[in-house]
Design an enzyme around this catalytic site. Structure first.
Site, PDB file in Angstrom:
ATOM      1  N   GLN A  20      -4.640  -0.438  -7.726  1.00 55.96           N
ATOM      2  CA  GLN A  20      -5.397   0.316  -6.734  1.00 55.96           C
ATOM      3  C   GLN A  20      -6.010   1.542  -7.376  1.00 55.96           C
ATOM      4  O   GLN A  20      -5.388   2.202  -8.205  1.00 55.96           O
ATOM      5  CB  GLN A  20      -4.485   0.754  -5.584  1.00 55.96           C
ATOM      6  CG  GLN A  20      -5.210   1.452  -4.442  1.00 55.96           C
ATOM      7  CD  GLN A  20      -4.267   1.799  -3.307  1.00 55.96           C
ATOM      8  OE1 GLN A  20      -3.623   2.842  -3.325  1.00 55.96           O
ATOM      9  NE2 GLN A  20      -4.173   0.919  -2.319  1.00 55.96           N
ATOM     10  N   ASP A  34       0.816  -1.216   0.000  1.00 58.51           N
ATOM     11  CA  ASP A  34       0.000   0.000   0.000  1.00 58.51           C
ATOM     12  C   ASP A  34       0.851   1.268   0.000  1.00 58.51           C
ATOM     13  O   ASP A  34       0.346   2.350  -0.259  1.00 58.51           O
ATOM     14  CB  ASP A  34      -0.935  -0.007   1.221  1.00 58.51           C
ATOM     15  CG  ASP A  34      -2.108   0.949   1.073  1.00 58.51           C
ATOM     16  OD1 ASP A  34      -2.594   1.125  -0.052  1.00 58.51           O
ATOM     17  OD2 ASP A  34      -2.538   1.531   2.093  1.00 58.51           O
ATOM     18  N   SER A  63      -7.415   5.564  -0.268  1.00 58.84           N
ATOM     19  CA  SER A  63      -7.537   4.348  -1.079  1.00 58.84           C
ATOM     20  C   SER A  63      -8.994   3.917  -1.134  1.00 58.84           C
ATOM     21  O   SER A  63      -9.688   3.903  -0.111  1.00 58.84           O
ATOM     22  CB  SER A  63      -6.687   3.223  -0.485  1.00 58.84           C
ATOM     23  OG  SER A  63      -5.329   3.600  -0.423  1.00 58.84           O
TER      24      SER A  63
END
Length: 288
Positions: free
Chosen positions: A279, A205, A229
């Site tokens: 993502q 991440d 996110s």
């Protein structure tokens, strides 16, 4: 000191089992306003892995971030054993805080088997030993930042990063939407493949959605930019160790409608593609 932070991270991913399919994890304040998304990803994967035959390995994780996580409260992970077939197992995971879901996820597992192989080539970049670590933010500059950012930028991270093309994220300039970053744990950990997958979920991440900000001369630290996110996908391809150098190669093909899309490929030192990521994140310009 960094060894202690690595141990703390490993402990963070070792969840307390409450029932057969119910687990509880704690949170770590790393200077972000809310719980770091990678922590929830790593813990969700850890919970799912504890409900599957150890002979079956996670090969993909897909998750949606629904609400911001409260750093000061534990997170409960509820796992649904959706299916156990001859070769594949599927698990659904819901992360819950204060009675509400903060993440919905799905993890797929497979019995290891042989098959056709091909992969993309690793980018030609300098070795991590040939890249200087980023210098710490000068104390006088750090003192002018909000307390949360001071902790984020001033902490000893359990993960080492070496940017191939470093930039000053407090004063970013416009550049193409791709980057390459070496990373590894700052100290060795045990051999457990399940632990290394959870650690990679955590690390995956970092810097991902930030790639979508590069052409616009902004960053997570820009005062009038809101970033979060929205979802995260991670595929495991080949064995790896997170306490050895891995190259994270990012690109962002598009940003629009207040959202940006970023993709990543993770290679080991030998050039093997070990994992892929994708993502989409919120990137919203707020009024002054």
């Amino acid at each position: 000191m960094r060894e202690a932070h690595v141990s703390e991270l490993v402990d963070l991913l070792q969840l307390e089992r409450l029932e057969d399919n119910l687990f509880r994890g704690q949170s770590r304040d790393i200077g972000t306003r809310f719980v770091f998304g990678g922590q929830v990803l790593g813990q969700a994967l850890s919970a799912a892995q504890q409900t599957v035959d150890p002979a079956r390995e996670a090969h993909s994780l897909h998750a949606y971030f629904l609400r911001a996580g409260d750093i000061d409260a534990p997170i409960v992970y509820s796992v649904e054993r959706a299916r156990d077939g001859g070769s594949f197992s599927s698990r659904r995971v819901v992360a819950i805080q204060h009675g509400q879901p903060i993440l919905n996820g799905a993890v797929s597992f497979q019995v290891p088997e042989k098959g056709f192989e091909h992969q993309a080539s690793m980018p030609d970049v300098p070795a991590p030993e040939d890249i200087e670590p980023l210098p710490p933010v000068p104390p006088e500059r750090l003192a002018r930042l909000p307390v949360k950012l001071q902790r984020w930028l001033g902490m000893d991270s359990p993960i080492e990063f070496r940017d191939v093309w470093p930039q000053d994220k407090l004063n970013p300039v416009k550049r193409p939407p791709y980057q390459h970053i070496w990373f590894r744990l700052a100290a060795p950990v045990e051999d457990s493949p399940a632990l290394h997958r959870a650690l990679l979920a955590y690390a995956s991440d970092f810097n991902l959605i930030g790639t979508a900000t590069l052409p616009h001369g902004i960053s997570y630290y820009t005062h009038n930019v809101q970033m979060a996110s929205l979802d995260h996908a991670l595929w495991f391809h080949r064995p790896f160790r997170v306490d050895e150098w891995l190259l994270y190669s990012f690109d962002s093909p598009t940003a629009q409608g207040g959202r940006g899309l970023a993709r990543g490929q993770i290679f080991d030192r030998g050039g093997r593609l070990v994992a892929s990521t994708a993502q989409e994140g919120l990137i919203r310009l707020r009024g002054e």
